[in-house]
Design an enzyme around this catalytic site. Structure first.
Site, PDB file in Angstrom:
ATOM      1  N   GLU A 178       0.802  -1.232   0.089  1.00 23.61           N
ATOM      2  CA  GLU A 178      -0.043  -0.008   0.090  1.00 23.61           C
ATOM      3  C   GLU A 178       0.948   1.124  -0.037  1.00 23.61           C
ATOM      4  OE1 GLU A 178      -3.584  -1.561   2.765  1.00 23.61           O
ATOM      5  OE2 GLU A 178      -2.892   0.719   2.870  1.00 23.61           O
ATOM      6  N   CYS A 193      -3.735   2.084   7.989  1.00 23.26           N
ATOM      7  CA  CYS A 193      -2.375   1.407   7.430  1.00 23.26           C
ATOM      8  C   CYS A 193      -2.652   0.131   7.098  1.00 23.26           C
ATOM      9  CB  CYS A 193      -1.104   1.881   7.588  1.00 23.26           C
ATOM     10  SG  CYS A 193      -0.006   0.712   8.439  1.00 23.26           S
TER      11      CYS A 193
HETATM   12  S1  SF4 Z   1       2.308  -0.212  13.445  1.00 21.95           S
HETATM   13 FE1  SF4 Z   1       3.452  -2.113  14.273  1.00 21.95          FE
HETATM   14  S2  SF4 Z   1       2.733  -4.030  13.047  1.00 21.95           S
HETATM   15 FE2  SF4 Z   1       2.025  -2.331  12.179  1.00 21.95          FE
HETATM   16  S3  SF4 Z   1       3.472  -1.730  10.308  1.00 21.95           S
HETATM   17 FE3  SF4 Z   1       4.044  -0.525  11.990  1.00 21.95          FE
HETATM   18  S4  SF4 Z   1       5.386  -1.799  13.276  1.00 21.95           S
HETATM   19 FE4  SF4 Z   1       4.366  -2.997  11.778  1.00 21.95          FE
END
Ligand code: SF4
Length: 346
Positions: A90, A331
């Site tokens: 993405e 995300c």
């Molecule tokens: S928030 Fe945590 S689990 Fe999500 S992409 Fe970032 S590091 Fe990885």
């Protein structure tokens, strides 16, 4: 066959030599790649013999557009791109007053398993190459027809778990015969891999650093972010302080407000205690709810109250504008949906 978006300018000069051309042809080639050209025939100042050699021996990997969502309210666009091996990543395009920004992914999936995040639900699939990260920028410019001046590495993945490719990506885009992007126009966001924060502040003192904090004490942070068990706050916070002292740059702490978890007056009091006196800024994010996680957002009103408390304690804070609120904002959601759709078809 080499993906040219993976190569530094010096490596492209070596490639030209390998093709029996003088090094400056590599510099010309580098310039074309970063003008967005993907067809060697359009690189009009390269000799025919070199063009033919490139067609046989090199490629410029564009990503395949799988899905696109465009906000009707603020110009945010979200892209799901397919990689040559069938994985998907993405990328988000955002419009700000100071210029267009893309948020790129650094890995397909993520191994960090933060409780509030859709990207980590199915674990890490693989690291992206520098070329695949660069392609997210170049292909988003192609799709939107707009130039991008800032890059945040805040999409799927933990960038410091893919450090070699992230540093190569920054170095390539920084080169003056290509994109010539200022280091200050990059922001890299980490969940808190302490040894890499130290390395990063040595190697990229001009690049902005953001740290996903999300909790003011170890018990809560470890329950939300398993990385905290390896690098607890008594290691993370001193590493952040050291970054600000070494680079003279303000560090950003991301704090997603989760109702009843980290948004209570007690939690905010601890947060103030933790950060007071540091050259920092807190970015408060009303959580984008992902149904799979079961966590609820505190909402904008509470986010504003928290901002006022932090500001009153002398800690600069903002509430993140909710970009693309009418599209899947969190995300990893687009990628997760595509995976779930593919699984339900199996
Ligand atoms: S928030 Fe945590 S689990 Fe999500 S992409 Fe970032 S590091 Fe990885």
């Amino acid at each position: 066959m080499k993906d040219l978006r993976n190569l530094t300018e010096a490596e492209m000069q070596d490639l030209a030599k390998e093709a029996g051309q003088p090094a400056f042809r590599g510099r010309q080639l580098f310039g074309w790649v970063y003008k967005g050209r993907t067809d060697f025939r359009e690189m009009t100042n390269l000799p025919e013999v070199f063009t033919a050699w490139l067609e046989e021996n090199a490629r410029i990997d564009s990503l395949k557009l799988l899905a696109r969502q465009a906000s009707k309210t603020d110009g945010t666009q979200k892209f799901l791109y397919g990689l040559p091996d069938g994985n998907a990543v993405e990328t988000v395009f955002m419009k700000y007053k100071y210029g267009n920004t893309v948020c790129v992914s650094s890995q397909a999936g993520c191994r960090m398993h933060c409780a509030f995040c859709a990207s980590g639900i199915n674990g890490l699939v693989r690291n992206l190459t520098a070329g695949e990260i660069i392609s997210q920028l170049m292909d988003t410019e192609r799709e939107t027809g707009e130039k991008v001046s800032r890059i945040v590495v805040m999409g799927t993945g933990e960038p410091f778990d893919n450090y070699e490719e992230i540093s190569r990506f920054i170095r390539i885009l920084h080169e003056k015969d290509g994109r010539n992007m200022s280091s200050r126009n990059f922001t890299v966001s980490t969940c808190g891999l302490v040894p890499v924060i130290e390395r990063f502040s040595e190697e990229f003192p001009q690049v902005n650093l953001a740290v996903s904090l999300h909790a003011p004490d170890d018990e809560l942070r470890s329950s939300l972010m398993p990385v905290n068990r390896s690098y607890p706050l008594d290691q993370l916070i001193p590493a952040c302080r050291a970054y600000t002292e070494k680079t003279g740059r303000r560090i950003t702490f991301e704090y997603a407000l989760i109702r009843g978890k980290n948004d209570t007056d007690e939690s905010i009091g601890k947060l103030i205690h933790l950060l007071r006196g540091m050259l920092c800024h807190v970015n408060l994010i009303p959580l984008n709810e992902v149904s799979e996680t079961g966590l609820l957002t505190s909402g904008r009103k509470r986010a504003e109250e928290v901002r006022e408390k932090l500001e009153a304690a002398g800690i600069p804070a903002t509430v993140r504008r909710q970009l693309g609120a009418d599209i899947d904002g969190a995300c990893g959601q687009l990628r997760l949906k595509a995976q779930q759709a593919a699984e339900s078809e199996d």
